[in-house]
Design an enzyme around this catalytic site. Structure first.
Site, PDB file in Angstrom:
ATOM      1  N   ASP A  48       0.774  -1.081  -0.170  1.00  0.00           N
ATOM      2  CA  ASP A  48       0.026  -0.129   0.055  1.00  0.00           C
ATOM      3  C   ASP A  48       0.970   1.201   0.022  1.00  0.00           C
ATOM      4  OD1 ASP A  48      -2.435   1.236  -0.107  1.00  0.00           O
ATOM      5  OD2 ASP A  48      -2.922   1.018   2.124  1.00  0.00           O
ATOM      6  N   GLU A 103       2.489   4.924  -4.173  1.00  0.00           N
ATOM      7  CA  GLU A 103       2.512   5.955  -5.205  1.00  0.00           C
ATOM      8  C   GLU A 103       4.075   6.729  -5.422  1.00  0.00           C
ATOM      9  OE1 GLU A 103      -1.310   4.955  -3.889  1.00  0.00           O
ATOM     10  OE2 GLU A 103       0.268   6.346  -2.673  1.00  0.00           O
ATOM     11  N   ASP A 156      -8.941   4.236  -2.757  1.00  0.00           N
ATOM     12  CA  ASP A 156      -9.956   4.529  -1.712  1.00  0.00           C
ATOM     13  C   ASP A 156     -10.975   5.117  -2.196  1.00  0.00           C
ATOM     14  OD1 ASP A 156      -7.886   3.416  -0.095  1.00  0.00           O
ATOM     15  OD2 ASP A 156      -7.138   5.452   0.745  1.00  0.00           O
TER      16      ASP A 156
END
Length: 816
Positions: free
Chosen positions: A412, A415, A480
């Site tokens: 997670d 980015e 999300d």
């Protein structure tokens, strides 16, 4: 610097034909004083190197249909992240005239004007793409400029919610979280510096830096690719159809390896399970409620009791998970795998900060010290996955946890979610390598897992990556998303855009992740119904609203239970689509324009999609819908649920809806395989096989396949250790002929013989006999469900059922 501002010369048009103006008529400009001019060229084993007044340019054919063009080839640059084999090149043919070079790989040809320098690309004699002013270097950025054709539609750019055709848009090339998005977003978790054109080419800007893509926004006929710094290269791939284009593209950027079969099963996930007791209770609840389950996913509470302050511990919180090894072993005995979240950040308050600093695992500040900064979870640094030290340190943690029994990994915040621009990595600063961080993380983890478990397929789910990350087994999701109808409605667009550029397992947090004060029951049901017909079945969300179907009311469970079981029955179909993806890059979810490539209007459709070869799915994305308009392509279709036959000339079909299902159509001529439902893929068996064939006189010849292997071996295709069942149906006026065969060396646990039931939908009542390899059997006229006949015809359902044993021998079945 490289710069060219000029039109195309009359000599070029005389030499290469008049197709160039189809790009749109470029405004003729005076040759700019900074224009690039050809000086000389050299054909080498690794490609064509052209020397100009402003440096070298290298052209390399990676295949007959793919070329890499590298400007400033004589300067030090970052490696290619997009290419699977960046050093490889094929031999290409070079011809020269006084004013031009022509460099051809076969399908694709580069035509190079010497003065002023310009490159145009042709598929056979058709102009695909032309540089406008080529490569430019300015004080704050580098860029490439290309012409766009009138009417040309452009897909791509990765995760955005802007409509399927991105022409007329400008957006950042910088992976960034968009928490709680709904029905619009120009910048999200996983952007891609690549486009797919309606002219059937793919263009990749092979640059990992912070940048932007302008697709005719500033200038309507210009595509501009920009970056702050980084590699000055692009890759162009051509195809003769969309499937062949995707195949050519994934040939050079890499194909997705087969996932473990369990990745296609049912996941239990939320943000998050806070204790071992809660985790065990959830797995038990799936068993009690008779819902299949293959995987339990643990969010960040596995390493700390709070959201903040613990990231980077990367070890069990023994207070709340006192016996994690026993827990995972118990789950494994039940056929349930454990997946853990990991993040690339190590907080200064975590147990591993000092160890990470000592190991030199962290990215640095400009002074060469470990870079610490504020992020939502606390103060900390980021692991430098580009350095040997960072990769070694991170890999050792994965190795230890995998040894404990962790079956798969969730990466997670890759980015990365927080990435200060002055952060220094081993190969460049944060802005230069930002978009490749998740890519390199996946590469490191994929290799570590294969080194540790060479006979098992890794499971790697990540939120961000780069062009080509699919070759490291990356399974991305769409971040999300809000618990809204708009969030659900955006998922088909997001999935198709990513799938077309290599990421066949893109999926969403089913039910939505963010916000929502109370459960919207109808929306939740619709989202999980859609989930049955997309790559990964993983409900996930903030835990104030339960994500898992087993914690819903009785009506919701009664609706969803048979659908989840249906997904398990359909595993041969889904797994075969996965095999096709590994073999050719063909996505599991496919856009409607694949059905009619000459109809560019279909490119805009984002409400329906093909699921595998045979199913057309239309999710319901609004409340209270009583009927749905389905843009079914021309031909014959069958209602998946009711078996109703529809014939359409391409006009939309309007179907009534109910809360129990979403519209799914089966195309005429489809083979749909099923196995008995199981509670976990560990119990998966195909020794009992049911094949449904949707017969229609409009389809005189139909073909299908079913791919079977052990579901685990990463080399099953390479080693030919599989069982490929091929199916063919030939339809004439008075006969229906099936040819069934098996190829491959087989695999451990493969059934030598399969008890097979062939159900023929829309069957004619004219057939009286069945011949199986020359043996004739009379067809009984009866209710097949209650008749133990080898061949029977159900008049009311218009279904013909054949029961036989399928061994290694080929079978010929003839109905007459």
């Amino acid at each position: 610097m490289f710069r060219r501002i000029a039109g195309f010369s009359p000599i070029f048009l005389m030499l290469f034909g008049s197709s160039l103006p189809t790009m749109g008529n470029p405004v003729k400009r005076e040759i700019h004083p900074d224009a690039v001019f050809y000086k000389e060229h050299k054909l080498r084993n690794d490609g064509l190197v052209i020397t100009t007044n402003q440096g070298n340019i290298r052209l390399q054919f990676k295949s007959e249909a793919a070329i890499e063009v590298l400007y400033r080839a004589d300067s030090k640059q970052l490696p290619s992240f997009a290419l699977a084999q960046p050093e490889s090149a094929i031999k290409a043919q070079l011809t020269e005239t006084e004013n031009h070079l022509q460099f051809s790989g076969g399908t694709l040809t580069a035509r190079i004007q010497k003065r002023p320098f310009a490159i145009s690309y042709y598929r056979d004699s058709e102009l695909l793409l032309a540089e406008e002013s080529g490569f430019q270097v300015n004080t704050d950025k580098i860029n490439f400029r290309f012409y766009l054709s009138p009417g040309e539609k452009i897909l791509g750019g990765g995760q955005r919610i802007l409509g399927m055709d991105r022409r007329g848009q400008r957006f950042p090339l910088y992976n960034r979280a968009h928490y709680g998005y709904s029905d619009h977003s120009g910048q999200m978790y996983f952007g891609l510096p690549a486009i797919m054109s309606s002219k059937q080419y793919i263009l990749v800007f092979d640059n990992s830096a912070s940048g932007a893509m302008d697709i005719g926004k500033t200038e309507s006929d210009i595509l501009q690719l920009e970056a702050k710094s980084g590699r000055s290269a692009y890759i162009l791939v051509a195809g003769n159809s969309y499937p062949s284009l995707i195949e050519n593209f994934t040939q050079v950027t890499g194909r997705q390896p087969l996932p473990p079969r369990w990745a296609l099963g049912s996941f239990a996930s939320r943000f998050g399970y806070r204790s071992e007791a809660e985790t065990r209770a959830t797995v038990q609840k799936y068993k009690t409620e008779d819902f299949p389950l293959d995987t339990i996913v643990l969010d960040l509470y596995w390493f700390g009791k709070d959201i903040k302050g613990h990231m980077g511990n990367l070890d069990w919180d023994k207070e709340n998970f006192p016996t994690p090894l026993d827990m995972m072993a118990d789950f494994k005995q039940q056929g349930v795998k454990t997946v853990l979240i990991t993040e690339p950040f190590v907080l200064t308050s975590s147990k591993r900060w000092d160890d990470a600093v000592k190991a030199k695992a962290l990215a640095k500040d400009p002074q060469g010290q470990p870079k610490a900064f504020e992020l939502y979870f606390g103060n900390g640094g980021i692991i430098d996955v580009f350095s040997k030290e960072g990769s070694r340190w991170f890999s050792s943690i994965y190795k230890d946890l995998s040894k404990q029994g962790v079956a798969g990994w969730w990466g997670d915040l890759g980015e990365p979610e927080m990435h200060p621009e002055d952060t220094q990595h081993a190969i460049g600063d944060a802005d230069t390598v930002h978009n490749a961080y998740g890519h390199r993380w996946a590469e490191m983890l994929y290799q570590q897992q294969l080194d540790q478990f060479p006979e098992l397929r890794p499971f790697i789910m990540m939120r961000a990556g780069f062009v080509g990350s699919q070759r490291y087994g990356m399974i991305p999701w769409t971040g999300d998303v809000s618990r809204t109808w708009g969030g659900l409605a955006s998922q088909v667009e997001l999935a198709l855009q990513m799938s077309l550029l290599g990421f066949g397992y893109i999926h969403s947090d089913l039910g939505g992740f963010a916000d929502g004060e109370t459960l919207d029951k109808e929306m939740y049901i619709r989202w999980l119904q859609y989930g049955v017909f997309q790559p990964v079945y993983r409900p996930h969300g903030q835990d104030h609203i339960p994500s898992e179907p087993v914690f819903q009311d009785e009506e919701t469970k009664a609706i969803l239970r048979p659908l989840v079981k249906l997904r398990y029955r359909m595993l041969p179909y889904i797994y075969t689509a996965a095999y096709q993806n590994t073999l050719t890059g063909m996505p599991l979810m496919r856009p409607l324009f694949f059905s009619d490539e000459k109809n560019p209007a279909l490119i805009d459709n984002k409400t329906s999609y093909f699921w595998g070869d045979s199913l057309l799915v239309t999710p319901i994305t609004q409340a209270g819908v009583e009927s749905v308009s389905i843009p079914a392509p021309k031909g014959v279709w069958f209602d998946f649920w009711k078996d109703t036959r529809y014939q359409t000339d391409g006009a939309p079909l309007t179907l009534p809806t109910d809360l129990h299902t979403i519209p799914v159509l089966v195309k005429a001529g489809a083979f749909m395989p099923y196995v008995p439902a199981v509670s976990t893929t560990e119990d998966y068996r195909s020794d009992s096989l049911e094949i449904h064939y949707y017969a229609d006189a409009s389809v005189p010849l139909a073909q299908g396949e079913i791919f079977e292997d052990d579901g685990k071996d990463p080399n099953s295709i390479k080693r030919n250790q599989f069982d490929l069942l091929t199916l063919q149906a030939t339809h004439t006026d008075n006969q229906l002929h099936f040819q069934l065969a098996r190829t491959g060396k087989g695999y451990r646990g493969m059934p030598e013989r399969r008890a097979t039931t062939l159900v023929i939908h829309n069957a004619s009542d004219q057939y009286q006999h069945l011949d199986i390899n020359g043996k004739t059997i009379a067809i009984a006229q009866a209710d097949c469900a209650s008749t133990p006949a080898l061949a029977c015809y159900d008049q009311e359902r218009r279904q013909l059922q054949l029961v036989f044993t399928w061994g290694r021998e080929a079978l010929n079945l003839r109905l007459h």
